[in-house]
Write a protein that holds these residues in place. Structure first.
Motif, PDB file in Angstrom:
ATOM      1  N   MET A   1       0.952  -1.198   0.126  1.00 33.47           N
ATOM      2  CA  MET A   1       0.103   0.036  -0.085  1.00 33.47           C
ATOM      3  C   MET A   1       0.783   1.136   0.183  1.00 33.47           C
ATOM      4  N   TYR A   2       1.885   1.144   0.920  1.00 31.04           N
ATOM      5  CA  TYR A   2       2.895   2.376   0.913  1.00 31.04           C
ATOM      6  C   TYR A   2       3.333   2.694  -0.886  1.00 31.04           C
ATOM      7  N   ARG A   3       3.645   1.763  -1.740  1.00 37.28           N
ATOM      8  CA  ARG A   3       4.107   2.017  -2.652  1.00 37.28           C
ATOM      9  C   ARG A   3       2.734   2.548  -3.698  1.00 37.28           C
ATOM     10  N   HIS A   4       1.737   2.170  -3.534  1.00 38.96           N
ATOM     11  CA  HIS A   4       0.635   2.701  -4.219  1.00 38.96           C
ATOM     12  C   HIS A   4       0.324   4.021  -3.889  1.00 38.96           C
ATOM     13  N   LEU A   5       0.255   4.619  -2.680  1.00 37.28           N
ATOM     14  CA  LEU A   5       0.104   5.915  -2.422  1.00 37.28           C
ATOM     15  C   LEU A   5       1.512   6.723  -2.768  1.00 37.28           C
ATOM     16  N   GLU A   6       2.757   6.377  -2.903  1.00 37.62           N
ATOM     17  CA  GLU A   6       3.684   7.047  -3.524  1.00 37.62           C
ATOM     18  C   GLU A   6       3.309   7.154  -4.859  1.00 37.62           C
ATOM     19  N   ALA A 106      -1.767  -3.465  -9.760  1.00 36.33           N
ATOM     20  CA  ALA A 106      -0.411  -3.079 -10.280  1.00 36.33           C
ATOM     21  C   ALA A 106      -0.373  -3.429 -11.657  1.00 36.33           C
ATOM     22  N   GLU A 107       0.255  -2.598 -12.469  1.00 33.56           N
ATOM     23  CA  GLU A 107       0.512  -3.048 -13.999  1.00 33.56           C
ATOM     24  C   GLU A 107       1.858  -4.108 -14.091  1.00 33.56           C
ATOM     25  N   VAL A 108       1.720  -5.247 -14.654  1.00 29.82           N
ATOM     26  CA  VAL A 108       2.830  -6.063 -14.584  1.00 29.82           C
ATOM     27  C   VAL A 108       3.303  -6.009 -16.009  1.00 29.82           C
ATOM     28  N   ALA A 579       5.710  -2.108   8.284  1.00 27.53           N
ATOM     29  CA  ALA A 579       4.953  -3.231   7.693  1.00 27.53           C
ATOM     30  C   ALA A 579       4.226  -2.953   6.551  1.00 27.53           C
ATOM     31  N   SER A 580       3.954  -1.778   6.219  1.00 29.78           N
ATOM     32  CA  SER A 580       3.254  -1.545   5.009  1.00 29.78           C
ATOM     33  C   SER A 580       3.907  -1.540   3.847  1.00 29.78           C
ATOM     34  N   LYS A 581       5.402  -1.728   3.804  1.00 28.46           N
ATOM     35  CA  LYS A 581       6.470  -1.160   2.995  1.00 28.46           C
ATOM     36  C   LYS A 581       7.124  -2.606   2.291  1.00 28.46           C
ATOM     37  N   SER A 583       5.836  -4.695  -0.169  1.00 28.16           N
ATOM     38  CA  SER A 583       5.847  -4.400  -1.384  1.00 28.16           C
ATOM     39  C   SER A 583       6.687  -3.318  -2.331  1.00 28.16           C
ATOM     40  N   TYR A 584       6.854  -2.414  -1.469  1.00 29.15           N
ATOM     41  CA  TYR A 584       7.649  -1.322  -1.941  1.00 29.15           C
ATOM     42  C   TYR A 584       9.118  -1.663  -1.900  1.00 29.15           C
ATOM     43  N   MET A 585       9.542  -2.426  -0.803  1.00 25.88           N
ATOM     44  CA  MET A 585      10.853  -2.995  -0.804  1.00 25.88           C
ATOM     45  C   MET A 585      11.187  -4.006  -1.891  1.00 25.88           C
ATOM     46  N   VAL A 586      10.402  -4.899  -2.231  1.00 26.11           N
ATOM     47  CA  VAL A 586      10.427  -5.738  -3.161  1.00 26.11           C
ATOM     48  C   VAL A 586      10.536  -5.113  -4.521  1.00 26.11           C
ATOM     49  N   ASP A 587       9.795  -3.972  -4.633  1.00 23.65           N
ATOM     50  CA  ASP A 587      10.056  -3.195  -5.991  1.00 23.65           C
ATOM     51  C   ASP A 587      11.478  -2.362  -6.201  1.00 23.65           C
TER      52      ASP A 587
END
Length: 656
Positions: A1-6, A106-108, A579-581, A583-587
């Motif tokens: 969710m963090y990445r989505h908000l960014e 998310a667009e893959v 904890a919300s990050k 997916s952000y860290m994976v990216d």
């Protein structure tokens, strides 16, 4: 969710810049403030625009904040200092979405990705350096799959190289063994160990008398030619060792889809097809100097045109800038075969392997191997959109040469999607080397690390390393949980050992030389796998003691907003925000090809949770509403730690 908000914030800023200033910025830089109380995102944008708009950064920041309007998921934007813009998210809304495990669409990107890793010479047992390669590669595969990408995993097998030839020389010339004897040995479980010792002895034999190298040359020639007893013996040995490598890696939950072998690249004449393409403009025939009679190309990184000289472009390539691809005796070097192989990877060669099943994992996953004649029905390999090659830093020039050959052939898009996933070596601490029984001089004892050498027989076999780690973990598990059944204690010790090893290999950035140490890796404190696993066990124990199933626990109605204010609220929010990050860290790991960032994220989250655990008596909390909130916090952190550790290939035992 963090990445989505960014991303949502970036798009809102981009839209405002178009409306207000008629500016179209493709990239909006968004940073993370040093402290959570300053907000969740920070934009240095105003400083970037100051010269272009001829206004002070502060003035631009004021105009952006005043004019951008409401942004879904954000509480407000604030100006800080001389022109920074801090963005504060709606904490309760983000926490609610996180508790529900909501995932933004998310667009893959389209297209399959090929990750090649391990690529261990099939001449002896895998060692600790191979483990770093395999763990990095396997984790990167998991990162890509977590992000929704389709991935093929390949393990290139150089079964015709000098290393395999040397073991054949050892059997024929040092041990003077017959085919039947070697075949019987190859069926033994630790045949790869036998070859390890033999390989080191052959190296000493060459040093004793350089004439002995003639045996190597004769064996190499026979292997490359194929269709003879020596080549068949090399195939027998390399296939038996390869099977052991797969068994070793399976202990770490590392699997492969396809094993392309150099023997098929040679005998299916991949190079012949590639050579015709390369002669049309990348390679040229040298008629003078030390490379006379060779086919060469411009060495990567020397500047100038990639394409070969021609009547229309007669400039010669200086000798020092030439890379020999085909030697004057007609033999093809390693890089030449690699160019052909990568043309196949991208579906540009016009030829294909035959395929047959080779290895079935306990989970029934099939691993295929290249063949001269194969099975009619098989998966489709190759013809991919992107390539990542996990190969150590010493191979940088060879990798760059392949990329430049692709570029010279006009395959620019493919060259741009070819990544050398480079990393540095693994060594041992003096303490670790001594524990493994190696004699160290006083000088060695004072070194920061001891280098290993497979050719000299000095190193740590991968299976020995795992066995030692499991034995050490087992002692700890036996002391802490004597009431558990022996099989369960062994399984837990295995999970701890594998977690310790994988985390240790991943926590260092790729350019770092790793000095492996048993005690450091297995510690239950500090930045280690067991520390992160223990945080999950603690979280699980809270639910177990409360008679609650953490998998089905619902945080609905926890009233998040009132717990995220004030000093204590900021500390609680920092835990939720971290904890919300995931997916952000994976990216971030994928974008930078650096899995160490995920290891750091796991450690940070585990640290914050342990602080939270000691500060809040969760099950004894008298306020039922706050108790539900604290349990929701535990559930979210537990889930995200399990998820992130899973991407690292680390499972969590039930107890520790």
């Amino acid at each position: 969710m963090y990445r989505h908000l960014e991303r949502r914030l970036a798009q809102a800023v981009r839209d405002f810049l178009r409306r207000a200033y008629d500016l179209d910025l493709a990239r909006i830089v968004i940073e993370q403030p040093p402290k959570v109380e300053m907000g969740e995102h920070a934009l240095p944008l105003a400083f970037e625009l100051a010269k272009k708009l001829r206004k002070s950064p502060r003035k631009i920041a004021e105009e952006i904040v005043a004019g951008i309007g409401a942004i879904e998921g954000f509480h407000k934007l604030e100006i800080a200092g001389a022109g920074y813009i801090n963005a504060r998210v709606d904490r309760a809304a983000l926490a609610t979405a996180l508790a529900r495990d909501e995932k933004a669409a998310a667009e893959v990107p389209a297209g399959k990705i090929l990750v090649e890793h391990s690529s261990i010479n099939p001449n002896k047992a895998a060692h600790i350096g191979h483990l770093r390669n395999a763990i990095l590669g396997d984790t990167f595969v998991r990162l890509l799959r977590f992000a929704g990408r389709e991935v093929d995993i390949q393990n290139y097998i150089d079964n015709t190289g000098v290393q395999v030839a040397d073991v054949v020389v050892g059997f024929l010339h040092l041990e003077k063994k017959q085919w039947d004897e070697i075949e019987q040995l190859s069926r033994q479980h630790h045949f790869d160990y036998y070859c390890w010792e033999l390989y080191a002895r052959v190296s000493l034999w060459y040093e004793e008398d350089k004439q002995n190298l003639n045996a190597r040359h004769a064996v190499m020639h026979a292997i490359e030619q194929g269709g003879n007893e020596t080549a068949a013996l090399a195939d027998l040995i390399s296939t038996a060792v390869l099977r052991r490598h797969l068994e070793t890696m399976d202990r770490l939950d590392i699997e492969y889809d396809f094993l392309p072998r150099e023997s098929e690249i040679l005998h299916l004449q991949f190079w012949d097809a590639a050579f015709e393409k390369l002669k049309a403009g990348v390679l040229f025939f040298e008629t003078e100097g030390k490379n006379k009679g060779c086919w060469v190309m411009r060495r990567a990184g020397t500047g100038g045109v990639t394409r070969a000289p021609s009547p229309a472009n007669p400039d010669t390539v200086p000798e020092e800038e030439q890379k020999v691809i085909v030697r004057s005796n007609g033999t093809v070097g390693y890089v030449g075969k690699d160019i052909a192989y990568h043309l196949w990877k991208f579906g540009l060669l016009g030829r294909d392997f035959a395929y047959r099943r080779f290895y079935r994992y306990p989970n029934q996953h099939e691993c295929w191997i290249s063949a001269m004649e194969g099975e009619p029905d098989h998966p489709h390999f190759g013809d991919v959109a992107e390539i990542y090659n996990v190969i150590d830093a010493r191979q940088a020039e060879a990798q760059n040469t392949v990329i430049e050959a692709l570029r010279g052939l006009g395959y620019t898009r493919q060259a741009d999607h070819y990544t050398h996933f480079s990393y540095e070596m693994v060594a041992l601490t003096p303490r670790c080397a001594a524990e493994l029984g190696y004699h160290l001089s006083e000088e060695d004892k004072n070194r920061s690390y001891i280098e290993v050498s497979g050719r000299k027989g000095f190193g740590v076999k991968a299976d020995d390393l795992l066995d030692t780690l499991i034995a050490s973990a087992r002692k700890e598990v036996d002391e802490r949980n004597p009431e558990l059944h022996e099989n369960k204690r062994h399984k837990i010790a295995n999970q701890i050992a594998v977690g310790a090893l994988r985390y240790f290999m991943l926590k260092y950035t790729k350019p770092s030389v790793i000095a492996f140490d048993f005690k450091d890796a297995l510690s239950f404190e500090g930045e280690t796998g067991p520390y992160a696993q223990y945080a999950v066990v603690r979280a699980t124990n809270i639910f177990r003691k409360g008679g609650i199933d953490p998998e089905t626990f619902s945080a609905e109605g926890a009233g998040f907003a009132r717990y995220f204010s004030g000093e204590d609220g900021d500390a609680l929010w920092e835990l939720w925000l971290t904890a919300s990050k995931t997916s952000y860290m994976v990216d971030q790991c994928i974008a930078t090809t650096e899995p160490a960032y995920l290891a750091k994220h796991v450690f940070t989250l585990a640290q914050l949770f342990n602080t939270f655990y000691h500060r809040h008596p969760i099950l004894n909390e008298a306020d039922e509403g706050k108790k539900q909130f604290l349990l929701a916090t535990v559930a979210v952190v537990r889930r995200e730690l399990i998820r992130a550790l899973g991407v690292m290939g680390i499972s969590v035992p039930p107890v520790m």
